[in-house]
Design an enzyme around this catalytic site. Structure first.
Site, PDB file in Angstrom:
ATOM      1  N   PHE A  21      25.007  -2.659  -1.190  1.00  0.00           N
ATOM      2  CA  PHE A  21      25.438  -1.506  -2.141  1.00  0.00           C
ATOM      3  C   PHE A  21      25.894  -0.535  -1.394  1.00  0.00           C
ATOM      4  O   PHE A  21      25.629   0.313  -0.641  1.00  0.00           O
ATOM      5  CB  PHE A  21      23.935  -0.417  -2.981  1.00  0.00           C
ATOM      6  N   ASP A  22      27.033   0.395  -2.007  1.00  0.00           N
ATOM      7  CA  ASP A  22      28.065   1.682  -1.897  1.00  0.00           C
ATOM      8  C   ASP A  22      27.161   3.090  -0.908  1.00  0.00           C
ATOM      9  O   ASP A  22      27.950   2.917   0.452  1.00  0.00           O
ATOM     10  CB  ASP A  22      28.935   1.810  -1.957  1.00  0.00           C
ATOM     11  N   HIS A  51      35.839   7.057  -4.654  1.00  0.00           N
ATOM     12  CA  HIS A  51      36.034   6.728  -5.627  1.00  0.00           C
ATOM     13  C   HIS A  51      35.327   7.759  -6.612  1.00  0.00           C
ATOM     14  O   HIS A  51      36.445   8.141  -7.996  1.00  0.00           O
ATOM     15  CB  HIS A  51      35.219   5.028  -6.208  1.00  0.00           C
ATOM     16  N   LYS A  99      17.310   2.891 -11.418  1.00  0.00           N
ATOM     17  CA  LYS A  99      18.002   1.876 -12.664  1.00  0.00           C
ATOM     18  C   LYS A  99      16.281   1.360 -13.558  1.00  0.00           C
ATOM     19  O   LYS A  99      16.372   1.860 -15.073  1.00  0.00           O
ATOM     20  CB  LYS A  99      18.291   0.684 -11.755  1.00  0.00           C
ATOM     21  N   ASP A 112      15.540  -3.981  -1.087  1.00  0.00           N
ATOM     22  CA  ASP A 112      16.520  -2.263  -2.385  1.00  0.00           C
ATOM     23  C   ASP A 112      16.739  -3.298  -3.808  1.00  0.00           C
ATOM     24  O   ASP A 112      17.395  -4.006  -4.058  1.00  0.00           O
ATOM     25  CB  ASP A 112      18.537  -2.596  -1.478  1.00  0.00           C
ATOM     26  N   TYR A 167       1.471  21.136  -5.551  1.00  0.00           N
ATOM     27  CA  TYR A 167       2.946  20.762  -4.653  1.00  0.00           C
ATOM     28  C   TYR A 167       1.980  19.760  -3.319  1.00  0.00           C
ATOM     29  O   TYR A 167       2.928  19.082  -3.388  1.00  0.00           O
ATOM     30  CB  TYR A 167       2.778  22.274  -3.659  1.00  0.00           C
ATOM     31  N   ALA A 200      16.684  -1.955  -6.563  1.00  0.00           N
ATOM     32  CA  ALA A 200      16.500  -1.011  -8.146  1.00  0.00           C
ATOM     33  C   ALA A 200      17.120  -1.412  -8.664  1.00  0.00           C
ATOM     34  O   ALA A 200      16.172  -0.846  -9.769  1.00  0.00           O
ATOM     35  CB  ALA A 200      18.243  -0.509  -7.934  1.00  0.00           C
TER      36      ALA A 200
HETATM   37  C1  LIG Z   1      21.867   3.121  -7.797  1.00  0.00           C
HETATM   38  C2  LIG Z   1      21.720   1.877  -6.287  1.00  0.00           C
HETATM   39  C3  LIG Z   1      21.468   2.900  -5.184  1.00  0.00           C
HETATM   40  C4  LIG Z   1      21.528   4.146  -4.961  1.00  0.00           C
HETATM   41  O1  LIG Z   1      20.299   4.591  -5.586  1.00  0.00           O
HETATM   42  P1  LIG Z   1      20.690   6.168  -6.161  1.00  0.00           P
HETATM   43  O2  LIG Z   1      19.675   6.397  -7.412  1.00  0.00           O
HETATM   44  O3  LIG Z   1      22.022   6.455  -7.300  1.00  0.00           O
HETATM   45  O4  LIG Z   1      21.312   7.079  -5.194  1.00  0.00           O
HETATM   46  C5  LIG Z   1      21.037   1.264  -4.139  1.00  0.00           C
HETATM   47  N1  LIG Z   1      21.059   0.799  -4.138  1.00  0.00           N
HETATM   48  C6  LIG Z   1      21.583  -0.624  -5.594  1.00  0.00           C
HETATM   49  C7  LIG Z   1      21.342  -1.816  -5.156  1.00  0.00           C
HETATM   50  C8  LIG Z   1      21.825   0.072  -6.695  1.00  0.00           C
HETATM   51  O5  LIG Z   1      22.270   0.054  -7.599  1.00  0.00           O
END
Ligand SMILES: *Cc1c(COP(=O)(O)O)cnc(C)c1O
Length: 458
Positions: free
Chosen positions: A124-125, A449, A257, A214, A72, A216
């Protein structure tokens, strides 16, 4: 004779996939309300919905699962993960989360408040969602070139530095951070150059602001810097990631990703004050600090995934597959966001279904047609994804209307790329006969979406 290019791995385990008939697909589309998110995966032949969490782990990653420490507090797997992240980024403080949006939720809970302005390049969304749901503004400062899909420029994901300066001039006291998405997913998986990251840093320093990446697809971004930007050809991917993150204060990461794991994410930063602030939200939202939202074994697999996917050969195999698909679309004359991005091809639906009015969602219509044609599932990155304006409640038709074909990492072969391209060509060849799109029957107020229900018109 020069040897042809080939994958930098071989396959040890396979998973059967199944074709379907057009009649079956017609029925399944109807049951899914013409929203491909609502299809069962077994109804899909080749799945290009997303590259998120769909990658194939390596033998080393699977082995690491067995070695995970599920303690933990103070898990050995946490320290393995933290050490890799520190090695790749220079960031000392790491908080694991269950995925990228959870990293956003934890960090933004500490940093974003109502009426704030968060400038960046095509948020990103979920990032936009986490800013807007706190009644703050996600201000898009992407370069204008990103809007012209046919323009061939190497770093189409860049931040427009003039727009950024203007945003800071006007809102300096309301900006909690600048957020740069690498690669720029929404603009088509387009990379951001090291020079642009340096310029963002310069402007941020001028106004005393911090910068979040950000991240990913930070490894794919580093690949493009190595292969496209002057002065980086001889640097390793790991040297490049260190140099990139030296220009940031912290990062949010969707490990689904470029971490090549099926679930996971994290926050990392060099600043103790950000870490202390985020800690207060990690514990109630995600979990204790040395696991956050993750199993020990998943942290162990992620540590390996991050290390492997910052090796050139792995990235070279991946990006060349995406470019191979692009070359087939070139052959057939099908327009997409040029040049090919890192993780996907973004087909320009507005240039294909020219007889479908924008109010009838051309990219969604193309997504449905491609599935109907061959069971290939893409994803609309267009007017449905754009949601309504939070103030006027009008549909946002200002951006691009694209069909994204995301390529899972280390999953499909080049033969699958051939099928995707041929299916799209068949739709493309009858594009003039497609004159009607879809209308919305039901939608959620935010991020519609995923669950939107649609009806075909005509
Ligand atoms: C996928 C993604 C996110 C969100 O990540 P999740 O793992 O899907 O929650 C944030 N920013 C970018 C650029 C992404 O491609």
């Amino acid at each position: 004779m020069e040897l042809p290019f080939a994958e930098s791995w071989k396959i040890k385990m396979v998973e059967p996939i199944r074709k379907s008939t057009r009649e079956e697909r017609e029925q399944w589309l109807k049951e899914a309300n013409y929203n491909v998110f609502q299809l069962a995966a077994d109804q899909v032949y080749i799945d290009c919905l997303t590259d998120s969490g769909t990658g194939a782990m390596s033998d080393r990653q699977w082995a690491a699962l067995m070695m995970g420490d599920e303690s933990y507090a103070g898990s050995r797997s946490f320290f393995e993960l933290r050490d890799v992240i520190t090695r790749l980024t220079g960031f000392e403080y790491v908080i694991p989360t269950h995925q990228g949006r959870a990293a956003e939720n934890v960090l933004f809970s500490a940093l974003v408040k109502a009426a704030d302005v968060c400038p960046g390049n095509s948020h990103f969304d979920t990032t936009k969602g986490h800013i807007e749901s706190r009644k703050a503004v996600a201000l898009d400062c992407t370069v204008d070139e990103a809007k012209d899909t046919q323009l061939e420029v190497p770093f189409k994901g860049n931040v427009d530095i003039n727009k950024l300066e203007k945003a800071l001039e006007e809102n300096a006291d309301k900006v909690p951070f600048i957020i740069v998405t690498i690669t720029n997913n929404t603009a088509g998986g387009q990379p951001v150059s090291m020079q642009n990251l340096r310029d963002v840093r310069r402007v941020a320093d001028k106004y005393g602001k911090r910068v979040i990446f950000d991240s990913a697809r930070f490894a794919e971004n580093a690949y493009f810097i190595k292969t496209r930007e002057e002065g980086y050809a001889d640097k390793s991917i790991k040297e490049i990631t260190r140099e990139m993150f030296a220009l940031a204060d912290g990062m949010t990461m969707s490990a689904k990703k470029d971490g090549i794991v099926n679930m996971g994410g994290f926050i990392a930063t060099r600043h103790q004050d950000w870490y202390e602030a985020a800690k207060n939200f990690c514990i109630p939202f995600e979990g204790y600090l040395t696991y956050g939202g993750m199993n020990g074994r998943d942290m162990a697999a992620l540590a390996i995934g991050l290390d492997e996917n910052t090796e050139f050969d792995n990235l070279d195999t991946r990006i060349k597959q995406v470019q191979y698909l692009a070359s087939l679309l070139d052959e057939y004359g099908i327009p997409y966001q040029r040049p090919a991005g890192g993780h996907a091809i973004f087909v320009d639906a507005s240039k294909i279904l020219t007889n479908v009015p924008k109010e009838e969602f051309p990219a969604q219509t193309l997504t449905i047609e491609l599935y109907r044609e061959a069971g290939v599932r893409g994803c609309e990155i267009g007017y449905i994804l754009a949601d309504r304006d939070p103030v006027t409640r009008q549909n946002r038709f200002g951006g691009l209307d694209l069909l994204r074909l995301a390529i899972a990492r280390r999953v499909y072969t080049d033969n699958h790329m051939k099928v995707i391209a041929a299916a799209l060509k068949n739709v493309f060849d009858r594009r003039h006969e497609i004159t009607r799109g879809v209308e919305i029957v039901w939608e959620a107020p935010l991020m519609r979406h995923f669950t939107v229900k649609l009806r075909p018109l005509g």
